[in-house]
Design a protein around this motif. Structure first.
Motif, PDB file in Angstrom:
ATOM      1  N   ARG A 192       0.968  -1.242   0.227  1.00  0.00           N
ATOM      2  CA  ARG A 192      -0.055   0.113   0.059  1.00  0.00           C
ATOM      3  C   ARG A 192       0.715   1.294  -0.036  1.00  0.00           C
ATOM      4  O   ARG A 192       0.185   2.439  -0.166  1.00  0.00           O
ATOM      5  CB  ARG A 192      -1.002   0.099   1.195  1.00  0.00           C
ATOM      6  CG  ARG A 192      -2.090  -1.198   0.923  1.00  0.00           C
ATOM      7  CD  ARG A 192      -2.952  -0.998   2.368  1.00  0.00           C
ATOM      8  NE  ARG A 192      -4.182  -1.843   2.087  1.00  0.00           N
ATOM      9  CZ  ARG A 192      -4.983  -2.247   3.116  1.00  0.00           C
ATOM     10  NH1 ARG A 192      -4.873  -1.508   4.253  1.00  0.00           N
ATOM     11  NH2 ARG A 192      -5.998  -2.987   2.986  1.00  0.00           N
ATOM     12  N   ASP A 355       0.207   3.051   8.115  1.00  0.00           N
ATOM     13  CA  ASP A 355      -1.100   2.293   7.815  1.00  0.00           C
ATOM     14  C   ASP A 355      -1.303   1.087   8.615  1.00  0.00           C
ATOM     15  O   ASP A 355      -0.284   0.756   9.318  1.00  0.00           O
ATOM     16  CB  ASP A 355      -0.921   2.117   6.222  1.00  0.00           C
ATOM     17  CG  ASP A 355      -2.513   1.825   5.605  1.00  0.00           C
ATOM     18  OD1 ASP A 355      -3.486   1.912   6.535  1.00  0.00           O
ATOM     19  OD2 ASP A 355      -2.719   1.298   4.877  1.00  0.00           O
ATOM     20  N   ILE A 357      -3.784  -2.435   9.591  1.00  0.00           N
ATOM     21  CA  ILE A 357      -5.238  -3.062   9.092  1.00  0.00           C
ATOM     22  C   ILE A 357      -5.142  -4.084  10.152  1.00  0.00           C
ATOM     23  O   ILE A 357      -4.214  -4.944  10.747  1.00  0.00           O
ATOM     24  CB  ILE A 357      -4.998  -3.905   7.842  1.00  0.00           C
ATOM     25  CG1 ILE A 357      -6.151  -4.587   7.501  1.00  0.00           C
ATOM     26  CG2 ILE A 357      -3.627  -4.955   7.685  1.00  0.00           C
ATOM     27  CD1 ILE A 357      -6.218  -5.040   5.908  1.00  0.00           C
ATOM     28  N   GLU A 601     -12.068   1.149   8.002  1.00  0.00           N
ATOM     29  CA  GLU A 601     -11.884   0.143   6.792  1.00  0.00           C
ATOM     30  C   GLU A 601     -12.417   0.847   5.649  1.00  0.00           C
ATOM     31  O   GLU A 601     -11.855   0.651   4.612  1.00  0.00           O
ATOM     32  CB  GLU A 601     -12.340  -1.409   7.286  1.00  0.00           C
ATOM     33  CG  GLU A 601     -11.497  -2.130   8.303  1.00  0.00           C
ATOM     34  CD  GLU A 601     -10.118  -2.533   8.302  1.00  0.00           C
ATOM     35  OE1 GLU A 601     -10.040  -2.121   6.799  1.00  0.00           O
ATOM     36  OE2 GLU A 601      -9.509  -2.670   9.147  1.00  0.00           O
ATOM     37  N   GLN A 603     -13.360   3.555   4.635  1.00  0.00           N
ATOM     38  CA  GLN A 603     -12.571   4.673   4.345  1.00  0.00           C
ATOM     39  C   GLN A 603     -11.123   4.414   3.538  1.00  0.00           C
ATOM     40  O   GLN A 603     -10.819   5.078   2.755  1.00  0.00           O
ATOM     41  CB  GLN A 603     -12.111   5.812   5.393  1.00  0.00           C
ATOM     42  CG  GLN A 603     -13.583   6.589   6.259  1.00  0.00           C
ATOM     43  CD  GLN A 603     -13.327   7.577   7.119  1.00  0.00           C
ATOM     44  OE1 GLN A 603     -12.101   7.585   7.719  1.00  0.00           O
ATOM     45  NE2 GLN A 603     -14.187   8.132   7.645  1.00  0.00           N
ATOM     46  N   ARG A 604     -10.469   3.404   4.266  1.00  0.00           N
ATOM     47  CA  ARG A 604      -9.294   2.909   3.722  1.00  0.00           C
ATOM     48  C   ARG A 604      -9.516   2.540   2.284  1.00  0.00           C
ATOM     49  O   ARG A 604      -8.848   2.746   1.239  1.00  0.00           O
ATOM     50  CB  ARG A 604      -8.684   1.818   4.750  1.00  0.00           C
ATOM     51  CG  ARG A 604      -7.368   1.435   3.900  1.00  0.00           C
ATOM     52  CD  ARG A 604      -6.863   0.302   4.964  1.00  0.00           C
ATOM     53  NE  ARG A 604      -6.155   0.809   6.021  1.00  0.00           N
ATOM     54  CZ  ARG A 604      -6.602   0.749   7.400  1.00  0.00           C
ATOM     55  NH1 ARG A 604      -7.989   0.063   7.577  1.00  0.00           N
ATOM     56  NH2 ARG A 604      -5.997   1.173   8.430  1.00  0.00           N
ATOM     57  N   GLU A 605     -10.658   1.552   1.992  1.00  0.00           N
ATOM     58  CA  GLU A 605     -10.978   1.009   0.736  1.00  0.00           C
ATOM     59  C   GLU A 605     -11.104   2.175  -0.203  1.00  0.00           C
ATOM     60  O   GLU A 605     -10.741   2.113  -1.357  1.00  0.00           O
ATOM     61  CB  GLU A 605     -12.097   0.268   0.711  1.00  0.00           C
ATOM     62  CG  GLU A 605     -11.912  -1.159   1.549  1.00  0.00           C
ATOM     63  CD  GLU A 605     -10.981  -1.940   0.915  1.00  0.00           C
ATOM     64  OE1 GLU A 605     -11.135  -2.204  -0.435  1.00  0.00           O
ATOM     65  OE2 GLU A 605     -10.154  -2.534   1.405  1.00  0.00           O
ATOM     66  N   TRP A 656      -3.243  10.551   4.566  1.00  0.00           N
ATOM     67  CA  TRP A 656      -3.762   9.131   5.117  1.00  0.00           C
ATOM     68  C   TRP A 656      -3.283   9.148   6.673  1.00  0.00           C
ATOM     69  O   TRP A 656      -3.731   8.805   7.636  1.00  0.00           O
ATOM     70  CB  TRP A 656      -3.459   8.174   4.253  1.00  0.00           C
ATOM     71  CG  TRP A 656      -4.355   6.783   4.931  1.00  0.00           C
ATOM     72  CD1 TRP A 656      -3.409   5.761   5.304  1.00  0.00           C
ATOM     73  CD2 TRP A 656      -5.697   6.620   5.220  1.00  0.00           C
ATOM     74  NE1 TRP A 656      -4.416   4.769   5.966  1.00  0.00           N
ATOM     75  CE2 TRP A 656      -5.687   5.162   5.912  1.00  0.00           C
ATOM     76  CE3 TRP A 656      -6.704   7.318   5.041  1.00  0.00           C
ATOM     77  CZ2 TRP A 656      -6.824   4.806   6.122  1.00  0.00           C
ATOM     78  CZ3 TRP A 656      -7.887   6.495   5.311  1.00  0.00           C
ATOM     79  CH2 TRP A 656      -8.009   5.383   6.008  1.00  0.00           C
ATOM     80  N   LEU A 660      -5.128   8.970  10.122  1.00  0.00           N
ATOM     81  CA  LEU A 660      -4.814   7.860  11.048  1.00  0.00           C
ATOM     82  C   LEU A 660      -4.670   8.371  12.470  1.00  0.00           C
ATOM     83  O   LEU A 660      -5.124   8.096  13.589  1.00  0.00           O
ATOM     84  CB  LEU A 660      -3.837   6.717  10.697  1.00  0.00           C
ATOM     85  CG  LEU A 660      -4.165   5.814   9.620  1.00  0.00           C
ATOM     86  CD1 LEU A 660      -3.128   5.059   9.256  1.00  0.00           C
ATOM     87  CD2 LEU A 660      -5.400   5.100   9.960  1.00  0.00           C
ATOM     88  N   TYR A 692     -12.954  12.829   7.082  1.00  0.00           N
ATOM     89  CA  TYR A 692     -12.700  12.108   5.825  1.00  0.00           C
ATOM     90  C   TYR A 692     -13.174  13.145   4.681  1.00  0.00           C
ATOM     91  O   TYR A 692     -12.633  13.355   3.629  1.00  0.00           O
ATOM     92  CB  TYR A 692     -13.329  10.975   5.697  1.00  0.00           C
ATOM     93  CG  TYR A 692     -12.947  10.127   4.416  1.00  0.00           C
ATOM     94  CD1 TYR A 692     -11.855   9.299   4.293  1.00  0.00           C
ATOM     95  CD2 TYR A 692     -13.885  10.053   3.462  1.00  0.00           C
ATOM     96  CE1 TYR A 692     -11.149   8.758   3.193  1.00  0.00           C
ATOM     97  CE2 TYR A 692     -13.462   9.262   2.108  1.00  0.00           C
ATOM     98  CZ  TYR A 692     -12.215   8.657   2.080  1.00  0.00           C
ATOM     99  OH  TYR A 692     -11.911   8.100   1.035  1.00  0.00           O
TER     100      TYR A 692
END
Length: 748
Positions: A192, A355, A357, A601, A603-605, A656, A660, A692
């Protein structure tokens, strides 16, 4: 189900509807997947066995005929591995191919069932990741099953934490790739941050076949995998560590009933303020309070050789569900530093999160998920709620004849310990092998010391020597063996009975206490009685064990019998009640974690879709050329598209990272909103969504600003590093402040 209430009702229709409802309820119950369709396929495969066996060369089977696939796979396993799958192993394979979680008891051959299912998916043209709990199992199973895969015309590879980028790329290029969940997650995070499409390593996710599915999908689900950058030396807080050692529980601070939060009493706050000459609850200067709470947390709630060990000058966390060292796992920077200060160790490096996950988010990327484990029914609710998975309970090849005794319950820990040691000595004198499962490292070493004082020679397997766990646990079934192990050591390794051991009753499993999850108890019991072997199990429980005191403290325990054991049925109820409450608490923690991470998740997509478009197309060039045509025209034609791409990727990644950090800080303090009778989760979502919405405009603004600079600053972290971090399982600093305020102890 509707009940008839009149003679005029359509009885036949009502009866049919009732039967249908009953059947539906049966099929929807935990572990209620109907195996009948699978059994028909297995029978058809058996009918073809002789024909397939006579073939000199096995064909590459098509997946439109599952019976033919099973017949060929069975023969391939027999020829290449010397293992001819039982019917129940084929049932497990078919359940996996049907997208279910197959519950198969210990020793029933899950590894081969998983390999056959992985081959089946690969023959459908799908890329398969067989996801394991650790490096050892990933490599062992891939190498063990390799001849079978070759016979099926399927390629296989594996990766672990020591794999180079080239080795990882090669492994992912295979039809089937075995790897630990953490390493696959870290590879996703690294990808990523790639700025060149040619550097990408992980292919698009297609099928996840999860080994030890309950461990990965439930126990590890909340664990964030983190990619950090710009690391520097962390800060220790030795003064705070020294200060909190002088504070007295019950006078200066209190711990809540679940031992998840610790907070100062008014007297404690007064004492600390005098010693530090500060105002602890000054909203404009919260740093001292945060440092104090972290140090107090490390001192009061985290115990050496229970929650962590110190090895090679470093604090290493112990995975609470497996009792093993959690490789590359740590607490958030502040708490990690507090524990290091507590142990008088230098602070480890820290850096900003680029980042992250969760394991749950990682698994949910796959369009198709299936799994296998020995204990799935107990977590069927979570598997259904969080992954949409159903459990298929596969019967054992041979009936289980293990004798599971009722718990032996004692009033106190010392009385339990004495009885436990005497039982071990009594059974050992017969030569019968014994496997003792303890709750933590300290207990395993303490018990081993007591046994050695009695002239016994136990082998200890705990988080301090986990690299040897497979070899140690494999010998636990030999005559005269005494193995003391924390939690579920050596998962995935068979314990075979030594010569003459079956006549002695088989492996005898003893639990030194009940776990917070009945599933972990069942896993421990399951080490005995594999494949119809004789075996036995029993748990020793003290009514002052941590599980009981935390989750059933209000219950009055009955008196002991003259021999010291508590046999009154209420004692068993208290222990069971405590365990059920603990399981409910853990489920709610999982749900609450997912409530917060689900929005992240999503928003990350959206960000990843944008980033992938920039990485693989000329969208950045077109956007910047339109925004500033003059600047675009001034750039060299052969470099401007790549320049535009790097500028926009840098802006996306930087924004990003800041997003976070914003969400982390927001969540840290969001619980205070409850004081204003607001819902913390609703408030979190409201602010996160608003933030966001501004993110896209900010990325575009920064991209254009950098584009217009003669030499834009596109500096990235000089070094990146990965780690696993436990979401603080005991609550945040603000949780403790809230607890204090709600308790009426806050000063005005």
């Amino acid at each position: 189900m509707a009940r008839g209430n009149g003679a005029g009702e359509a009885r036949v229709g009502g009866t049919v509807a009732s039967i249908t409802g009953i059947v539906r309820n049966l099929l929807d119950r935990p572990g209620g997947v109907n195996l009948s369709p699978y059994r028909k396929v297995v029978k058809a495969a058996a009918d073809r066995a002789d024909r397939v066996k006579a073939l000199d060369e096995l064909p590459r089977p098509g997946m439109d005929d599952l019976a033919e696939f099973c017949a060929v796979a069975r023969e391939a396993a027999d020829r290449t591995l010397g293992l001819r799958p039982y019917d129940v192993q084929l049932l497990g394979t078919l359940a996996l191919l049907d997208g279910k979680v197959a519950e198969m008891a210990t020793g029933e051959g899950k590894t081969l069932s998983g390999a056959m299912a992985a081959a089946g998916y690969a023959l459908q043209g799908k890329r398969v990741h067989v996801i394991s709990v650790n490096d050892y199992l990933a490599r062992r199973d891939a190498e063990w099953m390799a001849p079978f895969y070759e016979a099926m015309g399927v390629t296989v590879g594996w990766l672990d934490q020591n794999s180079t980028p080239g080795e990882r790329r090669e492994a992912y290029a295979k039809d089937v790739t075995y790897g630990p969940v953490s390493e696959i997650g870290f590879d996703v995070l690294r990808d990523r941050l790639r700025t060149d499409p040619g550097e990408l390593i992980v292919p698009e996710p297609e099928v996840a076949l999860v080994d030890e599915a309950d461990s990965v999908l439930v126990d590890e689900a909340k664990v964030p995998l983190v990619m950090a950058g710009s690391s520097d030396a962390g800060d220790t807080v030795p003064e705070m560590a020294l200060l909190v050692r002088t504070l007295v529980r019950g006078y200066h601070y209190e711990i809540d009933d679940q031992a998840r939060n610790v907070y100062l009493t008014p007297k404690g706050a007064e004492t600390v303020e005098k010693r530090l000459d500060v105002e602890l609850y000054d909203e404009n200067e919260p740093g001292t309070l945060i440092e104090l709470n972290l140090a107090l947390h490390a001192h009061a709630l985290l115990t050496r050789d229970v929650d962590y060990i110190v090895r090679e000058g470093k604090v290493q966390l112990i995975n609470p569900s497996r009792g093993r060292v959690a490789v590359l796992q740590r607490w958030p920077n502040g708490l990690q530093a507090a524990v290091e200060a507590k142990e008088a160790l230098p602070a480890s490096d820290k850096g900003e999160i680029l980042d992250s996950i969760t394991v749950q988010g990682l698994i949910r990327r796959y369009p198709r998920v299936c799994g296998m484990t020995g204990t799935a029914v107990a977590v069927s609710e979570q598997l259904g709620e969080f992954y949409g998975l159903k459990v298929a309970v596969i019967p054992p090849n041979r009936p289980c004849v293990r004798e599971d005794e009722p718990d032996r319950i004692y009033p106190t820990g010392p009385e339990k310990e004495t009885a436990l040691v005497e039982e071990i000595q009594r059974v050992h004198e017969t030569g019968r092998p014994i496997l003792i499962g303890t709750l933590d490292v300290a207990e395993s070493e303490s018990l081993a010391t007591l046994l050695r004082r009695r002239g016994l020679d136990p082998v200890v397997l705990n988080a301090k020597n986990d690299a040897e766990e497979a070899a140690i646990i494999a010998k636990a079934g030999e005559r005269d063996a005494i193995t003391v192990s924390t939690q579920m050591a050596g998962r995935g390794t068979d314990i075979r009975l030594g010569e003459g051991v079956a006549e002695l009753g088989g492996l005898y499993v003893i639990g030194s206490g009940r776990h917070a999850s009945s599933r972990l108890d069942d896993q421990l019991r399951g080490r005995a009685g594999r494949q119809g072997d004789p075996g036995g199990s029993v748990f020793f429980v003290g009514l002052d064990d941590e599980l009981v005191t935390q989750f059933a403290a209000e219950e009055r325990p009955p008196a002991a019998d003259p021999d010291g054991q508590v046999r009154h049925r209420r004692a068993a109820y208290i222990v069971g009640h405590a365990q059920r409450v603990a399981e409910g608490v853990n489920l709610e923690i999982h749900r609450n974690t997912w409530r917060y991470t689900r929005l992240l998740e999503q928003q990350r997509e959206l960000i990843l879709e944008w980033r992938d478009k920039v990485l693989h197309t000329d969208s950045a060039a077109r956007a910047l050329a339109e925004a500033d045509p003059d600047r675009w025209a001034a750039l060299p034609e052969d470099t401007r598209e790549e320049t535009a791409r790097q500028i926009v990727l840098h802006a996306i990644d930087a924004c990003w990272t800041e997003h976070l950090a914003f969400l982390h800080d927001l969540r840290e303090g969001i619980h205070l909103r409850a004081l204003g009778r607001m819902s913390p989760i609703d408030e979190f979502h409201r602010e996160a969504v608003a933030e966001y919405k501004a993110l896209q405009a900010e990325i575009e603004r920064r991209s254009l600003a950098a584009f217009e600079e003669p030499e834009p600053d596109l500096k990235r972290p000089e070094a990146t590093w990965t780690y696993l971090v436990q979401d603080n399982p005991f609550g945040t600093e603000w949780d403790r402040i809230l607890k204090r305020v709600k308790g009426g102890s806050a000063r005005t």
